[in-house]
Design a protein around this motif. Structure first.
Motif, mmCIF file in Angstrom:
data_model
loop_
_atom_site.group_PDB
_atom_site.id
_atom_site.type_symbol
_atom_site.label_atom_id
_atom_site.label_comp_id
_atom_site.label_asym_id
_atom_site.label_seq_id
_atom_site.Cartn_x
_atom_site.Cartn_y
_atom_site.Cartn_z
ATOM 1 N N UNK A 1 0.971 -1.172 0.004
ATOM 2 C CA UNK A 1 -0.062 -0.031 0.076
ATOM 3 C C UNK A 1 0.932 1.244 0.064
ATOM 4 N N UNK A 2 0.474 2.258 -0.721
ATOM 5 C CA UNK A 2 1.134 3.377 -0.842
ATOM 6 C C UNK A 2 0.136 4.614 -0.573
ATOM 7 N N UNK A 3 0.625 5.367 0.655
ATOM 8 C CA UNK A 3 -0.452 6.323 1.282
ATOM 9 C C UNK A 3 0.074 7.501 1.671
ATOM 10 N N UNK A 4 -0.417 8.423 2.432
ATOM 11 C CA UNK A 4 0.001 9.651 2.918
ATOM 12 C C UNK A 4 0.207 9.425 4.413
ATOM 13 N N UNK A 5 1.538 9.357 4.941
ATOM 14 C CA UNK A 5 1.716 9.195 6.357
ATOM 15 C C UNK A 5 1.541 10.547 7.205
ATOM 16 N N UNK A 6 1.719 11.851 6.561
ATOM 17 C CA UNK A 6 1.633 12.905 7.054
ATOM 18 C C UNK A 6 1.449 14.098 6.138
ATOM 19 N N UNK A 7 1.159 15.066 6.755
ATOM 20 C CA UNK A 7 1.152 16.500 5.750
ATOM 21 C C UNK A 7 0.790 17.557 6.725
ATOM 22 N N UNK A 8 1.012 18.917 6.117
ATOM 23 C CA UNK A 8 0.944 20.033 6.647
ATOM 24 C C UNK A 8 1.093 21.264 5.763
ATOM 25 N N UNK A 9 0.100 22.277 6.130
ATOM 26 C CA UNK A 9 0.109 23.509 5.379
ATOM 27 C C UNK A 9 0.693 24.462 6.298
ATOM 28 N N UNK A 10 1.650 25.352 5.533
ATOM 29 C CA UNK A 10 2.175 26.546 6.442
ATOM 30 C C UNK A 10 1.926 27.946 5.579
ATOM 31 N N UNK A 11 1.159 28.864 6.286
ATOM 32 C CA UNK A 11 0.923 30.260 5.398
ATOM 33 C C UNK A 11 2.041 30.869 5.275
ATOM 34 N N UNK A 12 2.406 31.486 3.948
ATOM 35 C CA UNK A 12 3.384 32.444 3.638
ATOM 36 C C UNK A 12 3.018 33.096 2.623
ATOM 37 N N UNK A 13 3.415 34.406 2.433
ATOM 38 C CA UNK A 13 2.940 35.380 1.667
ATOM 39 C C UNK A 13 3.306 36.818 1.972
ATOM 40 N N UNK A 14 2.335 37.882 1.682
ATOM 41 C CA UNK A 14 2.419 39.269 2.243
ATOM 42 C C UNK A 14 1.929 39.395 3.590
ATOM 43 N N UNK A 32 4.739 18.194 8.414
ATOM 44 C CA UNK A 32 4.420 16.897 7.776
ATOM 45 C C UNK A 32 5.212 15.899 8.506
ATOM 46 N N UNK A 33 6.597 15.996 8.723
ATOM 47 C CA UNK A 33 7.315 14.939 9.267
ATOM 48 C C UNK A 33 6.836 14.371 10.861
ATOM 49 N N UNK A 34 6.500 15.312 11.261
ATOM 50 C CA UNK A 34 6.074 15.329 12.679
ATOM 51 C C UNK A 34 4.559 14.784 12.836
ATOM 52 N N UNK A 35 3.822 15.326 11.841
ATOM 53 C CA UNK A 35 2.497 14.540 11.674
ATOM 54 C C UNK A 35 2.736 12.919 11.692
ATOM 55 N N UNK A 36 3.666 12.635 10.790
ATOM 56 C CA UNK A 36 3.937 11.150 10.169
ATOM 57 C C UNK A 36 4.695 10.517 11.452
ATOM 58 N N UNK A 37 5.328 11.234 12.346
ATOM 59 C CA UNK A 37 5.905 10.471 13.311
ATOM 60 C C UNK A 37 7.321 9.931 12.914
ATOM 61 N N UNK A 201 -1.466 7.031 7.120
ATOM 62 C CA UNK A 201 -2.793 7.088 7.735
ATOM 63 C C UNK A 201 -3.997 7.251 6.699
ATOM 64 N N UNK A 202 -3.497 7.604 5.401
ATOM 65 C CA UNK A 202 -4.514 7.592 4.330
ATOM 66 C C UNK A 202 -4.120 6.895 3.024
ATOM 67 N N UNK A 203 -4.799 5.770 2.538
ATOM 68 C CA UNK A 203 -4.385 5.081 1.446
ATOM 69 C C UNK A 203 -4.720 5.738 0.172
ATOM 70 N N UNK A 334 -8.821 8.882 -2.482
ATOM 71 C CA UNK A 334 -7.956 8.418 -1.124
ATOM 72 C C UNK A 334 -9.087 7.588 -0.225
ATOM 73 N N UNK A 335 -8.645 6.670 0.632
ATOM 74 C CA UNK A 335 -9.357 5.850 1.369
ATOM 75 C C UNK A 335 -8.752 5.727 2.911
ATOM 76 N N UNK A 336 -9.669 5.289 3.743
ATOM 77 C CA UNK A 336 -9.269 4.850 4.987
ATOM 78 C C UNK A 336 -8.345 3.643 4.776
ATOM 79 N N UNK A 337 -7.230 3.471 5.584
ATOM 80 C CA UNK A 337 -6.482 2.280 5.199
ATOM 81 C C UNK A 337 -7.222 1.240 6.020
ATOM 82 N N UNK A 338 -7.001 -0.247 5.282
ATOM 83 C CA UNK A 338 -7.658 -1.385 5.800
ATOM 84 C C UNK A 338 -6.913 -1.927 6.982
#
Length: 338
Positions: A1-14, A32-37, A201-203, A334-338
């Motif tokens: 299975x390939x999936x998303x182990x973690x993710x993050x969004x950081x605001x940047x701009x003006x 994102x790494x912290x979220x993935x452990x 976390x997500x497949x 995307x789906x919840x991992x089994x």
């Protein structure tokens, strides 16, 4: 299975409280790494999605690879939508070439004004088909779609007021029929997603693409519908039946165009259904009118779909539309991992 182990969004701009791009990218990747452990030592590769024109820099990956986690690691850069970067990372992990890959994209209005940055591109001297200004191309694509379905732009005034109440009265005409109120404002953000074969976390059930002509008047009538059928043939389930659907609604028209192409309703009905709460699974995140990461919006949409699955949705679909005239499309299931 390939999936998303973690993710993050950081605001940047003006603005005084915004981050510059390298710091925003670094914080998003670290989060994102912290979220993935996981730590950076666990990452074997980095895929960057960036555009020099939109960044206001030359060879932007030289500035961003280090903060993104690419130091002493395999690094790839794509100059297409970040959903393409995600697909590249999926292929790398599924082939066994990598065990964990960071996918990073970014956009910051503080670095360059997006519309002015791309204005010189339609070069009048050479005959090469470089395309129109993005807003002009979008206006042509929208006009063709409206005419094909017998709709007028005024039909979407109520949807505009619903999605962007603070700017609904902004009647500045950019390119007919696009008014300023029709277009989601770009906030700017750095987005990081970790693709991992283990501990996801997500497949990721499927990723597919369709690319049409960059000339709006030569585009096929339903590229998203064909893409939907391909996903159905591959997975055995209709992506339109996902519990959550997130799409790059950079204009009010694109929201309805995507929803109708995905089978969520007729074009004349979708706008009213959104306003009346009849499509609660469409854009539960609020869409790009709530948070628009600009060039990185495609990856941000996938993050919103992943967040929905993490909150309990069994499945989620991220539709990414990109290109000057919306000629590129991707679907990520995307789906919840089994």
């Amino acid at each position: 299975m390939v999936g998303l182990a973690g993710w993050a969004v950081a605001a940047c701009g003006s603005g005084p409280e915004r981050l510059d791009v390298p710091l925003g990218v670094h914080l998003a990747a670290r989060a994102a790494l912290n979220h993935a452990g996981l730590s950076r030592a666990d990452v074997t590769g980095v895929v960057l999605a960036g555009s020099d024109a939109w960044d206001g820099r030359l060879i932007s990956s030289m500035h961003i690879a280090g903060p993104a986690g690419g130091y002493l690691r395999d690094e790839t850069k794509v100059v297409d939508d970040p959903s393409v970067a995600l697909a590249s990372a999926v292929w790398r992990v599924s082939s066994g070439a990598d065990r964990a890959v960071l996918v990073v994209s970014w956009h910051s209005p503080a670095e360059s004004d997006p519309l002015n940055a791309v204005s010189p591109d339609p070069e009048p001297v050479f005959s090469r088909p470089v395309g129109a200004h993005p807003l002009a191309a979008e206006a042509l694509a929208v006009t063709r779609w409206l005419e094909a379905h017998g709709l007028s732009a005024d039909r979407f005034d109520s949807l505009t007021a619903f999605l962007a109440p603070d700017k609904a009265d902004d009647d500045r005409l950019w390119f007919t029929p696009l008014r300023a109120a029709h277009v989601a404002p770009v906030d700017g953000a750095a987005v990081a997603v970790l693709v991992s074969a283990d501990g996801a976390r997500v497949e990721i059930k499927a990723v597919d693409f369709a690319t049409d002509s960059a000339l709006p008047l030569e585009q096929h009538p339903d590229p998203v519908g064909r893409l939907r059928q391909r996903i159905l043939a591959r997975t055995g389930s209709d992506p339109a039946h996902a519990e959550v659907v997130e799409t790059t609604d950079r204009t009010v028209f694109r929201l309805v165009m995507a929803a109708s192409a995905l089978g969520l309703g007729q074009p004349s009905e979708v706008a009213d259904a959104v306003i009346e709460g009849g499509l609660p699974h469409l854009q539960p995140s609020g869409g790009l009118f709530r948070r628009n990461a600009g060039y990185a919006a495609g990856l941000e949409r996938i993050v919103c779909a992943a967040e929905a699955v993490e909150r309990g949705a069994v499945s989620a679909l991220a539709h990414c539309s990109y290109g000057r005239a919306g000629q590129g499309h991707s679907l990520t299931v995307l789906a919840a991992p089994l």
